[in-house]
Write a protein that holds these residues in place. Sequence first.
Motif, PDB file in Angstrom:
ATOM      1  N   TRP B  30       0.835  -1.205   0.000  1.00 26.11           N
ATOM      2  CA  TRP B  30       0.000   0.000   0.000  1.00 26.11           C
ATOM      3  C   TRP B  30       0.865   1.248   0.000  1.00 26.11           C
ATOM      4  O   TRP B  30       2.015   1.228   0.429  1.00 26.11           O
ATOM      5  CB  TRP B  30      -0.898   0.002   1.240  1.00 26.11           C
ATOM      6  N   ARG B  37      12.028   8.349   9.144  1.00 25.23           N
ATOM      7  CA  ARG B  37      12.054   7.262  10.126  1.00 25.23           C
ATOM      8  C   ARG B  37      12.212   7.795  11.560  1.00 25.23           C
ATOM      9  O   ARG B  37      11.540   7.335  12.475  1.00 25.23           O
ATOM     10  CB  ARG B  37      13.196   6.305   9.766  1.00 25.23           C
ATOM     11  N   LYS B  41       9.522   7.232  14.456  1.00 23.05           N
ATOM     12  CA  LYS B  41       9.887   6.540  15.704  1.00 23.05           C
ATOM     13  C   LYS B  41       9.410   7.327  16.919  1.00 23.05           C
ATOM     14  O   LYS B  41       8.890   6.765  17.877  1.00 23.05           O
ATOM     15  CB  LYS B  41      11.410   6.366  15.787  1.00 23.05           C
ATOM     16  N   MET B  44       5.721   6.819  17.174  1.00 21.23           N
ATOM     17  CA  MET B  44       5.305   5.451  17.522  1.00 21.23           C
ATOM     18  C   MET B  44       5.583   5.116  18.985  1.00 21.23           C
ATOM     19  O   MET B  44       5.028   4.177  19.529  1.00 21.23           O
ATOM     20  CB  MET B  44       6.050   4.427  16.640  1.00 21.23           C
ATOM     21  N   ARG B  45       6.447   5.881  19.604  1.00 22.67           N
ATOM     22  CA  ARG B  45       6.880   5.606  20.977  1.00 22.67           C
ATOM     23  C   ARG B  45       5.685   5.493  21.922  1.00 22.67           C
ATOM     24  O   ARG B  45       4.775   6.293  21.875  1.00 22.67           O
ATOM     25  CB  ARG B  45       7.818   6.730  21.416  1.00 22.67           C
ATOM     26  N   ARG B  46       5.659   4.473  22.761  1.00 26.10           N
ATOM     27  CA  ARG B  46       4.505   4.209  23.637  1.00 26.10           C
ATOM     28  C   ARG B  46       4.687   4.832  25.019  1.00 26.10           C
ATOM     29  O   ARG B  46       5.802   5.013  25.488  1.00 26.10           O
ATOM     30  CB  ARG B  46       4.308   2.706  23.833  1.00 26.10           C
ATOM     31  N   HIS B 102      -5.100  -2.995  19.006  1.00 25.51           N
ATOM     32  CA  HIS B 102      -3.823  -2.750  18.328  1.00 25.51           C
ATOM     33  C   HIS B 102      -2.654  -2.830  19.309  1.00 25.51           C
ATOM     34  O   HIS B 102      -1.501  -2.957  18.890  1.00 25.51           O
ATOM     35  CB  HIS B 102      -3.829  -1.358  17.686  1.00 25.51           C
ATOM     36  N   THR B 104      -1.735  -0.361  21.215  1.00 21.84           N
ATOM     37  CA  THR B 104      -0.998   0.902  21.185  1.00 21.84           C
ATOM     38  C   THR B 104      -1.465   1.917  22.243  1.00 21.84           C
ATOM     39  O   THR B 104      -0.759   2.885  22.486  1.00 21.84           O
ATOM     40  CB  THR B 104      -1.162   1.580  19.807  1.00 21.84           C
ATOM     41  N   LYS B 107       1.322   1.418  26.997  1.00 18.24           N
ATOM     42  CA  LYS B 107       2.605   0.749  26.745  1.00 18.24           C
ATOM     43  C   LYS B 107       2.566  -0.661  27.336  1.00 18.24           C
ATOM     44  O   LYS B 107       3.134  -1.602  26.786  1.00 18.24           O
ATOM     45  CB  LYS B 107       3.741   1.564  27.385  1.00 18.24           C
ATOM     46  N   HIS B 262      -4.820   4.326   1.213  1.00 19.65           N
ATOM     47  CA  HIS B 262      -5.769   4.721   2.264  1.00 19.65           C
ATOM     48  C   HIS B 262      -6.289   6.145   2.078  1.00 19.65           C
ATOM     49  O   HIS B 262      -7.304   6.508   2.644  1.00 19.65           O
ATOM     50  CB  HIS B 262      -5.109   4.579   3.639  1.00 19.65           C
ATOM     51  N   PRO B 292      -0.425   2.261  11.661  1.00 18.10           N
ATOM     52  CA  PRO B 292      -1.231   1.790  12.804  1.00 18.10           C
ATOM     53  C   PRO B 292      -0.454   1.654  14.109  1.00 18.10           C
ATOM     54  O   PRO B 292      -1.049   1.396  15.156  1.00 18.10           O
ATOM     55  CB  PRO B 292      -1.755   0.424  12.334  1.00 18.10           C
ATOM     56  N   MET B 293       0.861   1.836  14.059  1.00 17.32           N
ATOM     57  CA  MET B 293       1.633   1.730  15.299  1.00 17.32           C
ATOM     58  C   MET B 293       1.642   3.026  16.094  1.00 17.32           C
ATOM     59  O   MET B 293       2.147   3.056  17.212  1.00 17.32           O
ATOM     60  CB  MET B 293       3.076   1.364  14.986  1.00 17.32           C
ATOM     61  N   GLU B 357       8.668  -6.817  -3.449  1.00 21.07           N
ATOM     62  CA  GLU B 357      10.031  -7.370  -3.403  1.00 21.07           C
ATOM     63  C   GLU B 357      10.013  -8.708  -2.695  1.00 21.07           C
ATOM     64  O   GLU B 357       9.229  -8.926  -1.809  1.00 21.07           O
ATOM     65  CB  GLU B 357      10.947  -6.410  -2.654  1.00 21.07           C
TER      66      GLU B 357
END
Lengths: 104, 357
Positions: B30, B37, B41, B44-46, B102, B104, B107, B262, B292-293, B357
Amino acid sequence: MTQWIKVCAQGDVANEDVMRFDHAGRTFAIYRSPSNKYYATDGLCTHEKVHLADGLVMDHIIECPKHNGRFDYTSGAAKGAPVCVNLKTYPVKVETGIVFINID
Amino acid sequence: MTEATYPRDYSLIGRDAKRAIGEGLANAQWYAAPIARARLKELMRRSDGPAIRDTLIWIAAFGATAGLAIYLWPSWWSVPFFLVYGILYGSSTDSRWHECGHGTAFKTRWMNDTIYQLACFMIMRAPTIWRWSHTRHHTDTIIVGRDPEISVMRPTVILKLIATYFAIPQTIAAFKHMFIHISGRLTPDEMTYVPEMERARVYLIAHIWLAIHFSVIAISLYLHSWLPVLLVGPLPTMYGAWVHVMTGQTQHGGLAEDVLDHRLNSRTVLMNPVLRFIYWNMNYHVEHHMFPMVPYHKLPKLYEEMKPFCPPANTSLFDAYREIIPAWLKQRKDPSYCIPRQLPEGTMAMICPIATE
């Protein structure tokens, strides 16, 4: 004979992070733990073949970016739904600032 | 891609399931916005803090509304408190189910799992089934024949759609499935996405839930009081459902089927803080599907990062429904119709499978 493959320089993987490494048509994930140790697993999640290098490292856990499946990257153990199959792990060594993995 | 045949076959074992696989729409790659990155990150950190705070407020709101509703019962003054209690019970649990599913929201894993089980019971979604159906929803979002969570199938059946706002079809389906599960079976669709090793848990939970539902009815009969069934079980799930359906239908309503982007099949809608508390920021739905993270409390920041790559967000619920309702009406006669999305200049839509790939 054991063949060690050069992956990257030590600093190429950030602390508590993961990077993708492709070699001979295969893909791997190389981890650097918060305690500065290096680990390697297959690069794709065993659930739906998503690259784990796009995921999140939290302590000794890698979380898949697509469905949040979690593995212990030090042992490859799947930590519950939606991942049910363990990841294959590979030996890693660091010599003179270079990270190597053994994929035999 | 070959043309889709109408009416579409939304089952997971039918004609369109085979078509999706044949066309490379299943398990496909998708579009993802190019977010650095390092920034991703950070996002995404919880952490446990925001979800603990919100959960304490949530529990307090449950306690206060239930307490006042019971205290004022059987006076009509209890009705407003039941209405708010119902929204907590039958609507806010949708987002708790979702975020904790999820993993998320918190933590800490056990906190996610505890709230997940509780929310599943209240909104009457079998926890194991829905964990796996949602996994598929994220793999194959709005791909006909693959996604078990397409809520408005085309051609649109308006009466059925209205009934969903009171959770009537959902509750009937939940009980029907509970009875199937206690007999040690899954539906044919469920068998396509729930692994063998998870099935025993489905059957066990169906037994436990039915026992609870029958116990609540028995207590109501014993006490000669409506109170227990108004507070626990299918009634609050139904009389409180309308808020989560109202917000939830904006996620994909009227948008494209069978695309791999999306931005074309999901919608971000700006909402007020009260709705965002009930909905745990799922109004940032394009952002959630693409990454989704990212925990719910970081989605507003992700929205800012993704703005240059996405169509403009709908400015309000009213703004969203102004395009959704005409689309639903049009899709009664023309199921191939979908609302077009205007992507920012210089970004390409991903509508066909590409070689992976």
